[in-house]
Design an enzyme around this catalytic site. Structure first.
Site, PDB file in Angstrom:
ATOM      1  N   ASP A   1      41.950  37.853  -4.663  1.00  0.00           N
ATOM      2  CA  ASP A   1      41.890  37.597  -3.156  1.00  0.00           C
ATOM      3  C   ASP A   1      40.868  37.975  -2.640  1.00  0.00           C
ATOM      4  O   ASP A   1      39.980  38.925  -3.037  1.00  0.00           O
ATOM      5  CB  ASP A   1      43.134  38.359  -2.435  1.00  0.00           C
TER       6      ASP A   1
ATOM      7  N   ARG B   1      52.452  41.636  -1.992  1.00  0.00           N
ATOM      8  CA  ARG B   1      51.668  41.341  -2.874  1.00  0.00           C
ATOM      9  C   ARG B   1      51.035  42.029  -3.835  1.00  0.00           C
ATOM     10  O   ARG B   1      50.647  41.755  -4.942  1.00  0.00           O
ATOM     11  CB  ARG B   1      50.575  40.655  -2.133  1.00  0.00           C
TER      12      ARG B   1
ATOM     13  N   PRO C   1      49.421  48.558  19.142  1.00  0.00           N
ATOM     14  CA  PRO C   1      48.238  48.375  19.291  1.00  0.00           C
ATOM     15  C   PRO C   1      47.092  49.502  19.348  1.00  0.00           C
ATOM     16  O   PRO C   1      45.917  49.369  19.189  1.00  0.00           O
ATOM     17  CB  PRO C   1      48.139  47.660  20.737  1.00  0.00           C
TER      18      PRO C   1
HETATM   19  N1  ADE Z   1      52.671  45.810  18.905  1.00  0.00           N
HETATM   20  C1  ADE Z   1      52.291  45.110  19.968  1.00  0.00           C
HETATM   21  N2  ADE Z   1      50.997  44.889  19.489  1.00  0.00           N
HETATM   22  C2  ADE Z   1      50.785  45.230  18.225  1.00  0.00           C
HETATM   23  C3  ADE Z   1      49.557  45.183  17.335  1.00  0.00           C
HETATM   24  N3  ADE Z   1      48.396  44.528  17.756  1.00  0.00           N
HETATM   25  N4  ADE Z   1      49.902  45.408  16.239  1.00  0.00           N
HETATM   26  C4  ADE Z   1      50.696  46.396  15.862  1.00  0.00           C
HETATM   27  N5  ADE Z   1      51.849  46.320  16.637  1.00  0.00           N
HETATM   28  C5  ADE Z   1      52.105  45.655  17.831  1.00  0.00           C
END
Ligand code: ADE
Length: 239
Positions: free
Chosen positions: A169, A154, A89
């Site tokens: 797209d 893709r 994240p």
């Molecule tokens: N692992 C946990 N949350 C994540 C996210 N939002 N993006 C990528 N990997 C993750």
């Protein structure tokens, strides 16, 4: 194109890889996807891959040794070693431009985390690119890796039956800043909802113009921020 997925849960992948576009791409030899279980690189008798964080705090942290050993072994299997992407994240937000860029690599190694995160030395030693699929926390990087694979595959030539279809797209080609507009198929009328006359007219220029204006209108209603990207920065400002 080849993907290597490094994960503690390789069994999450076969169901997803065995369907639809991905399945056909793999069968036709356009894409290869190998999953590796990080636990296979654990060295102690309990096969442990995580441990409590130094300094205290909740959760467990992925250990440096099995992850680094796993990545290095997989990298050494081919020359060039492949571009390493860590799903977290804290990474750069995934979008179509990122997918276009990642699709230029012949080989991607996708490193999925679990628990509270990675021991920081994994980043120091391996220097991965970090990608997030959005500002929310998943239970691990596996679903994020599937998102990256799906968006990138893709773009691999030959994967989509019609070479044009990824270009039209949303977020792609000339539609870089536009959402895809409305589409219709048979029947011409359903519960009083009719297909717009212009689509039945056979006039290709009018149809193209109508589709473009639908697309702009939908983007303005739903994602005006995308249209703002088109505006040149005001002189003398930093935006
Ligand atoms: N692992 C946990 N949350 C994540 C996210 N939002 N993006 C990528 N990997 C993750």
């Amino acid at each position: 194109m080849r993907f290597d997925v490094l994960t503690l849960f390789p069994n999450m992948f076969p169901g997803y890889l065995g369907q639809s576009v991905l399945k056909r791409a793999i069968e036709r030899g356009l894409v290869t996807i190998e999953c590796h279980n990080i636990r296979d690189w654990a060295t102690d008798k309990h096969k442990s891959v995580d441990d409590r964080p130094y300094g205290g705090g909740p959760g467990m942290v992925l250990k440096v040794e099995p992850v680094v050993d796993c990545v290095e072994t997989v990298q050494q299997a081919t020359q060039p070693p492949g571009h390493l992407v860590m799903l977290t994240p804290q990474g750069q937000r995934m979008n179509q431009a990122q997918a276009d860029r990642l699709a230029r690599h012949q080989r991607l190694i996708l490193l999925c985390g679990r628990y509270e995160g990675f021991d920081e030395r994994i980043r120091r030693i391996l220097d991965p690119e970090e990608i997030s699929i959005g500002d929310y926390v998943l239970n691990g990087g596996e679903v994020a890796a599937m998102v990256v694979i799906d968006a990138v595959v893709r773009l691999v030539p030959g994967v989509l039956g019609d070479e044009q279809s990824s270009i039209s797209d949303s977020f792609s080609g000339v539609n870089r800043h536009l959402l895809e507009g409305s589409q219709y198929t048979r029947p011409r009328e359903y519960r009083g909802h009719r297909v717009p006359e212009v689509l039945l007219s056979g006039n290709h220029e009018e149809i193209a113009a109508w589709r473009h204006s639908e697309s702009v209108a939908r983007t303005r209603r739903r994602r005006a921020d995308l249209l703002d990207e088109n505006k040149p920065a005001k002189p003398g400002t930093d935006d």
